[in-house]
Design a protein around this motif. Structure first.
Motif, short mmCIF file in Angstrom:
data_model
loop_
_atom_site.label_atom_id
_atom_site.label_comp_id
_atom_site.label_asym_id
_atom_site.label_seq_id
_atom_site.Cartn_x
_atom_site.Cartn_y
_atom_site.Cartn_z
N GLN A 1 0.85 -1.18 0.00
CA GLN A 1 0.00 0.00 0.00
C GLN A 1 0.89 1.24 0.00
O GLN A 1 1.89 1.28 0.71
N VAL A 2 0.50 2.25 -0.78
CA VAL A 2 1.25 3.51 -0.77
C VAL A 2 1.06 4.15 0.61
O VAL A 2 -0.05 4.23 1.13
N ILE A 3 2.14 4.60 1.20
CA ILE A 3 2.08 5.27 2.50
C ILE A 3 1.47 6.65 2.28
O ILE A 3 1.91 7.38 1.37
N PRO A 4 0.46 7.02 3.07
CA PRO A 4 -0.16 8.34 2.90
C PRO A 4 0.88 9.47 2.99
O PRO A 4 1.64 9.54 3.95
N GLY A 5 0.92 10.29 1.96
CA GLY A 5 1.86 11.40 1.91
C GLY A 5 3.23 11.04 1.37
O GLY A 5 4.14 11.87 1.39
N ALA A 6 3.40 9.81 0.86
CA ALA A 6 4.72 9.37 0.41
C ALA A 6 4.76 9.04 -1.09
O ALA A 6 5.54 8.21 -1.52
N ALA A 7 3.92 9.70 -1.87
CA ALA A 7 3.99 9.60 -3.33
C ALA A 7 4.64 10.89 -3.82
O ALA A 7 4.11 11.98 -3.62
N VAL A 8 5.81 10.78 -4.42
CA VAL A 8 6.60 11.95 -4.81
C VAL A 8 6.69 12.02 -6.33
O VAL A 8 7.01 11.03 -6.98
N THR A 9 6.41 13.20 -6.87
CA THR A 9 6.57 13.44 -8.31
C THR A 9 7.33 14.75 -8.50
O THR A 9 7.18 15.68 -7.72
N GLY A 10 8.14 14.78 -9.53
CA GLY A 10 8.88 15.99 -9.86
C GLY A 10 9.94 16.38 -8.84
O GLY A 10 10.31 17.55 -8.75
N ASN A 11 10.47 15.42 -8.12
CA ASN A 11 11.49 15.72 -7.11
C ASN A 11 12.78 16.21 -7.78
O ASN A 11 13.23 15.66 -8.77
N THR A 12 13.37 17.26 -7.23
CA THR A 12 14.66 17.77 -7.70
C THR A 12 15.69 17.80 -6.58
O THR A 12 16.81 18.27 -6.79
N LEU A 13 15.32 17.31 -5.41
CA LEU A 13 16.20 17.35 -4.25
C LEU A 13 16.97 16.04 -4.09
O LEU A 13 16.38 14.97 -4.09
N ALA A 14 18.28 16.13 -3.92
CA ALA A 14 19.08 14.94 -3.68
C ALA A 14 18.84 14.40 -2.27
O ALA A 14 18.93 13.20 -2.03
N ALA A 15 18.55 15.28 -1.33
CA ALA A 15 18.22 14.89 0.05
C ALA A 15 16.77 15.31 0.29
O ALA A 15 16.48 16.49 0.43
N ARG A 16 15.87 14.34 0.30
CA ARG A 16 14.43 14.62 0.39
C ARG A 16 13.85 14.05 1.68
O ARG A 16 13.93 12.85 1.92
N ALA A 17 13.30 14.92 2.53
CA ALA A 17 12.59 14.48 3.74
C ALA A 17 11.12 14.32 3.38
O ALA A 17 10.54 15.19 2.72
N ILE A 18 10.53 13.21 3.80
CA ILE A 18 9.13 12.93 3.50
C ILE A 18 8.40 12.67 4.81
O ILE A 18 8.68 11.68 5.50
N ASN A 19 7.50 13.57 5.17
CA ASN A 19 6.67 13.38 6.36
C ASN A 19 5.38 12.72 5.93
O ASN A 19 4.63 13.27 5.13
N PHE A 20 5.11 11.53 6.46
CA PHE A 20 3.90 10.81 6.10
C PHE A 20 2.69 11.53 6.66
O PHE A 20 2.73 12.05 7.77
N THR A 21 1.61 11.54 5.92
CA THR A 21 0.36 12.13 6.38
C THR A 21 -0.16 11.36 7.59
O THR A 21 -0.66 11.94 8.55
N THR A 22 -0.02 10.04 7.53
CA THR A 22 -0.42 9.14 8.61
C THR A 22 0.71 8.14 8.85
O THR A 22 1.10 7.45 7.90
N PRO A 23 1.25 8.04 10.06
CA PRO A 23 2.26 7.02 10.33
C PRO A 23 1.70 5.62 10.08
O PRO A 23 0.50 5.39 10.20
N VAL A 24 2.58 4.69 9.72
CA VAL A 24 2.16 3.32 9.48
C VAL A 24 2.91 2.37 10.41
O VAL A 24 4.06 2.61 10.74
N SER A 25 2.23 1.32 10.81
CA SER A 25 2.87 0.26 11.58
C SER A 25 3.10 -0.91 10.63
O SER A 25 2.15 -1.47 10.07
N THR A 26 4.37 -1.24 10.40
CA THR A 26 4.70 -2.26 9.40
C THR A 26 6.07 -2.86 9.68
O THR A 26 6.89 -2.25 10.36
N ALA A 27 6.29 -4.03 9.13
CA ALA A 27 7.60 -4.67 9.22
C ALA A 27 8.36 -4.56 7.90
O ALA A 27 9.54 -4.91 7.85
N ARG A 28 7.70 -4.09 6.84
CA ARG A 28 8.34 -4.01 5.53
C ARG A 28 7.95 -2.71 4.83
O ARG A 28 6.79 -2.35 4.77
#
Length: 116
Positions: free
Chosen positions: A70-97
């Motif tokens: 499942q795509v993590i909410p807030g973690a679909a990135v398009t048009g990125n130009t940053l070599a160092a990109r911080a991504i804050n999820f809209t909703t945290p997820v509990s997962t092992a993978r």
């Protein structure tokens, strides 16, 4: 994910017949469920504080929900130009993978993926 932000331990997608494809993936197995709320993605080639190749432009971070990716909410990135990109999820997820999936047919070079 190994703690080394350099070109010696990178993930690199190689073209086939000079063509790149979308949907290339790299997966991280956390061994047990963790609550993950954001990530840092370091891509392209970074040398002495400059980027000498393009960072990942289009990608998603996905989590395994026990049955499918499942795509993590807030973690679909398009048009990125940053070599160092911080991504804050809209909703945290509990997962092992977690996996990073490219979503455009372009060169892909990942230096480091950090999960928090």
């Amino acid at each position: 994910f190994d703690g080394h932000l350099d070109n010696t331990s990178r993930w690199l997608v190689q073209p086939v017949n000079n063509l790149y494809s979308a949907d290339e993936t790299i997966e991280v197995d956390l061994l047990s469920a963790h609550l993950v709320g954001h990530a840092h993605v370091y891509s392209g080639v970074m040398n002495a504080s400059r980027v000498s190749s393009s960072p990942l432009a289009d990608f998603t971070l996905e989590h395994w929900d026990g049955a499918s990716w499942q795509v993590i909410p807030g973690a679909a990135v398009t048009g990125n130009t940053l070599a160092a990109r911080a991504i804050n999820f809209t909703t945290p997820v509990s997962t092992a993978r977690i996996r990073l999936r490219t979503t455009s047919a372009s060169p892909a070079r990942l230096q480091e993926l950090q999960l928090y």
